[in-house]
Design a protein around this motif. Sequence first.
Motif, PDB file in Angstrom:
ATOM      1  N   PRO A 119       0.798  -1.234   0.000  1.00  0.00           N
ATOM      2  CA  PRO A 119       0.000   0.000   0.000  1.00  0.00           C
ATOM      3  C   PRO A 119       0.826   1.279   0.000  1.00  0.00           C
ATOM      4  O   PRO A 119       0.378   2.306  -0.524  1.00  0.00           O
ATOM      5  N   VAL A 120       2.021   1.234   0.591  1.00  0.00           N
ATOM      6  CA  VAL A 120       2.901   2.406   0.552  1.00  0.00           C
ATOM      7  C   VAL A 120       3.300   2.701  -0.891  1.00  0.00           C
ATOM      8  O   VAL A 120       3.367   3.869  -1.315  1.00  0.00           O
ATOM      9  N   MET A 121       3.547   1.663  -1.675  1.00  0.00           N
ATOM     10  CA  MET A 121       3.920   1.822  -3.074  1.00  0.00           C
ATOM     11  C   MET A 121       2.751   2.371  -3.882  1.00  0.00           C
ATOM     12  O   MET A 121       2.927   3.244  -4.745  1.00  0.00           O
ATOM     13  N   THR A 122       1.554   1.868  -3.615  1.00  0.00           N
ATOM     14  CA  THR A 122       0.366   2.360  -4.312  1.00  0.00           C
ATOM     15  C   THR A 122       0.134   3.836  -4.009  1.00  0.00           C
ATOM     16  O   THR A 122      -0.173   4.631  -4.916  1.00  0.00           O
ATOM     17  N   ALA A 123       0.301   4.229  -2.736  1.00  0.00           N
ATOM     18  CA  ALA A 123       0.109   5.636  -2.360  1.00  0.00           C
ATOM     19  C   ALA A 123       1.116   6.534  -3.069  1.00  0.00           C
ATOM     20  O   ALA A 123       0.769   7.645  -3.527  1.00  0.00           O
ATOM     21  N   ALA A 124       2.359   6.079  -3.186  1.00  0.00           N
ATOM     22  CA  ALA A 124       3.381   6.871  -3.888  1.00  0.00           C
ATOM     23  C   ALA A 124       3.048   6.962  -5.377  1.00  0.00           C
ATOM     24  O   ALA A 124       3.255   8.016  -6.009  1.00  0.00           O
ATOM     25  N   ALA A 125       2.547   5.870  -5.966  1.00  0.00           N
ATOM     26  CA  ALA A 125       2.132   5.894  -7.372  1.00  0.00           C
ATOM     27  C   ALA A 125       0.994   6.894  -7.578  1.00  0.00           C
ATOM     28  O   ALA A 125       0.974   7.637  -8.574  1.00  0.00           O
ATOM     29  N   GLU A 126       0.049   6.932  -6.645  1.00  0.00           N
ATOM     30  CA  GLU A 126      -1.068   7.880  -6.745  1.00  0.00           C
ATOM     31  C   GLU A 126      -0.570   9.319  -6.718  1.00  0.00           C
ATOM     32  O   GLU A 126      -1.037  10.168  -7.490  1.00  0.00           O
ATOM     33  N   ARG A 127       0.397   9.604  -5.849  1.00  0.00           N
ATOM     34  CA  ARG A 127       0.937  10.962  -5.790  1.00  0.00           C
ATOM     35  C   ARG A 127       1.686  11.313  -7.074  1.00  0.00           C
ATOM     36  O   ARG A 127       1.616  12.455  -7.556  1.00  0.00           O
ATOM     37  N   GLU A 295      -2.974  -3.766 -21.161  1.00  0.00           N
ATOM     38  CA  GLU A 295      -2.949  -4.713 -20.044  1.00  0.00           C
ATOM     39  C   GLU A 295      -3.254  -4.000 -18.735  1.00  0.00           C
ATOM     40  O   GLU A 295      -4.087  -4.463 -17.935  1.00  0.00           O
ATOM     41  N   ALA A 296      -2.599  -2.854 -18.513  1.00  0.00           N
ATOM     42  CA  ALA A 296      -2.782  -2.132 -17.255  1.00  0.00           C
ATOM     43  C   ALA A 296      -4.210  -1.625 -17.103  1.00  0.00           C
ATOM     44  O   ALA A 296      -4.806  -1.715 -16.021  1.00  0.00           O
ATOM     45  N   GLN A 297      -4.798  -1.095 -18.183  1.00  0.00           N
ATOM     46  CA  GLN A 297      -6.144  -0.532 -18.078  1.00  0.00           C
ATOM     47  C   GLN A 297      -7.196  -1.600 -17.833  1.00  0.00           C
ATOM     48  O   GLN A 297      -8.156  -1.368 -17.090  1.00  0.00           O
ATOM     49  N   VAL A 298      -7.028  -2.773 -18.426  1.00  0.00           N
ATOM     50  CA  VAL A 298      -7.970  -3.866 -18.178  1.00  0.00           C
ATOM     51  C   VAL A 298      -7.938  -4.274 -16.707  1.00  0.00           C
ATOM     52  O   VAL A 298      -8.980  -4.515 -16.086  1.00  0.00           O
ATOM     53  N   VAL A 299      -6.737  -4.358 -16.143  1.00  0.00           N
ATOM     54  CA  VAL A 299      -6.598  -4.806 -14.755  1.00  0.00           C
ATOM     55  C   VAL A 299      -6.998  -3.712 -13.770  1.00  0.00           C
ATOM     56  O   VAL A 299      -7.699  -3.974 -12.784  1.00  0.00           O
ATOM     57  N   LEU A 300      -6.576  -2.477 -14.030  1.00  0.00           N
ATOM     58  CA  LEU A 300      -6.707  -1.420 -13.025  1.00  0.00           C
ATOM     59  C   LEU A 300      -8.042  -0.691 -13.066  1.00  0.00           C
ATOM     60  O   LEU A 300      -8.494  -0.176 -12.040  1.00  0.00           O
ATOM     61  N   GLN A 301      -8.650  -0.582 -14.247  1.00  0.00           N
ATOM     62  CA  GLN A 301      -9.969   0.051 -14.350  1.00  0.00           C
ATOM     63  C   GLN A 301      -9.996   1.456 -13.725  1.00  0.00           C
ATOM     64  O   GLN A 301     -10.886   1.809 -12.953  1.00  0.00           O
ATOM     65  N   GLY A 302      -8.987   2.252 -14.038  1.00  0.00           N
ATOM     66  CA  GLY A 302      -8.992   3.644 -13.626  1.00  0.00           C
ATOM     67  C   GLY A 302      -8.343   3.947 -12.286  1.00  0.00           C
ATOM     68  O   GLY A 302      -8.287   5.112 -11.885  1.00  0.00           O
ATOM     69  N   ARG A 303      -7.867   2.939 -11.577  1.00  0.00           N
ATOM     70  CA  ARG A 303      -7.208   3.187 -10.291  1.00  0.00           C
ATOM     71  C   ARG A 303      -5.718   2.879 -10.419  1.00  0.00           C
ATOM     72  O   ARG A 303      -5.252   2.424 -11.465  1.00  0.00           O
ATOM     73  N   CYS A 304      -4.976   3.146  -9.344  1.00  0.00           N
ATOM     74  CA  CYS A 304      -3.556   2.788  -9.332  1.00  0.00           C
ATOM     75  C   CYS A 304      -3.398   1.328  -8.911  1.00  0.00           C
ATOM     76  O   CYS A 304      -4.266   0.751  -8.251  1.00  0.00           O
ATOM     77  N   ALA A 305      -2.278   0.744  -9.294  1.00  0.00           N
ATOM     78  CA  ALA A 305      -2.046  -0.682  -9.051  1.00  0.00           C
ATOM     79  C   ALA A 305      -1.787  -0.951  -7.569  1.00  0.00           C
ATOM     80  O   ALA A 305      -1.285  -0.095  -6.839  1.00  0.00           O
ATOM     81  N   THR A 306      -2.121  -2.161  -7.162  1.00  0.00           N
ATOM     82  CA  THR A 306      -1.865  -2.637  -5.803  1.00  0.00           C
ATOM     83  C   THR A 306      -0.980  -3.873  -5.860  1.00  0.00           C
ATOM     84  O   THR A 306      -0.686  -4.408  -6.938  1.00  0.00           O
TER      85      THR A 306
END
Length: 456
Positions: A119-127, A295-306
């Motif tokens: 989750p720390v990585m996901t939060a950094a990706a979001e920023r 590939e990323a858009q199919v999996v993530l559907q508009g959010r950042c990866a986890t």
Amino acid sequence: MVQNAFPVRVPLVTEPMGLWKSLQTARRNVLAILPEIATRQPMVSGKTGKRWHMVMDPDALQHILRERLPDYPKSDVTKNLLRPAIGESLFIAEGAEWMWQRRTAAPSFSHRNMTALAPVMTAAAERAVQRLAANGPKRAINMFDEMVQTTFEVISDVTFSGDDAFDRDGVHDAINNYINTAGKISLPDMLGMPDWVPRLGRITGDRALTEMQKIADSAIDRRRKSGPPKGAPDLLDLLLAGADPESGRTMSTEELRDNLLTFIVAGHETTALSLSWALYLVAGDQERQDKARAEAQVVLQGRCATGDDVPKLPYIRQIIDEALRLYPPAALVSRTALKDDILCGRQVRRKDTVMIPIYALHRNHLLWDQPDSFVPERFANRKDIPRYAYLPFGDGPRICIGASFALQEAVIILASLLSSFRFTPVSGVSPDPVMILTLRPEGGVWVMSEPLPRVH
């Protein structure tokens, strides 16, 4: 630097260089001393001050890194460059001293703990996504700077979470100062002189290191007194709680500090480099970028990866693997032979320097098809690649303890960025691959960033 060829590569040596020219070249770019024939032969030997051998043969590398590891410790040059920054930590220590530290630290890097830190990585990706979006459409951005910031946020959060007094900028500036000054190889290093012989660059670098070590010591002492913050334990908590399962020995403040600084330096620098080079590569190959984005858009559907998404993003992982092949962060490592040996049918004498030029290994024509081309699909079936032909994290007992951490982080951030933006090159500008301590894109990775509509 303006270059026409894609992807960019280091111009390797086609004729012998003397000691003085080798030193001048190595201080600008260590990889520029590699001979071109190292990409076409299993082993190259010579003498520049002292006897050396460059090994690119997978069987010989397995012999060095696994079967005869105690006979090939890290070279004195490597230790002299890094010891002032990271002491006798896991990266430097040898023998029993290394073994107990490895046993103590290994549980902290278990799959369970790495998943808990995702989750720390996901939060950094979001920023990072928010920062890029704030730049607006079609604006040139240096993605190397952006990735350094993003990965440093990750490593400082997973190391010293909840510690508002921890001076992140101070540590970051000290690391860069050291790499840019004391990290450069010197004539005493080239000649194999002992560590007490002064190296001018270290005088400046040592001041920054002293301050960095004070900051880390203070953070460790505060945590010992305050106890762990709420939530998942961070890396400092895990190491504070760790003990050697055989001896029961725990790490002192100095040992903790040296290892934490090792993880901070390696944990953000190498991942930032992997991501920067990956973004350079996909910016220059729109077809493969589109494939990765789909590939990323199919999996993530508009959010950042986890962390849970990582196994569902195999092509993103292949791009990271290929970036690590073409531009390995630790692109040249060296060992010292402690005993006479035979490698590739050639005699190696005690005290010879044995180099593993990972940059040349990853581009060796005997091992790879189209070795200088960007072909991430070559990693679709990892079983097709000889294990010791691909060493971005080393191998054997001393394989990088944080490899799974770095790969998880890189996939999470790259997938999040590619699902949200299209990246294109800035016309006429390419990074220059230059290695001091790590293989950096000198001049930066400048790309145009175009926000894309959210996919739901």
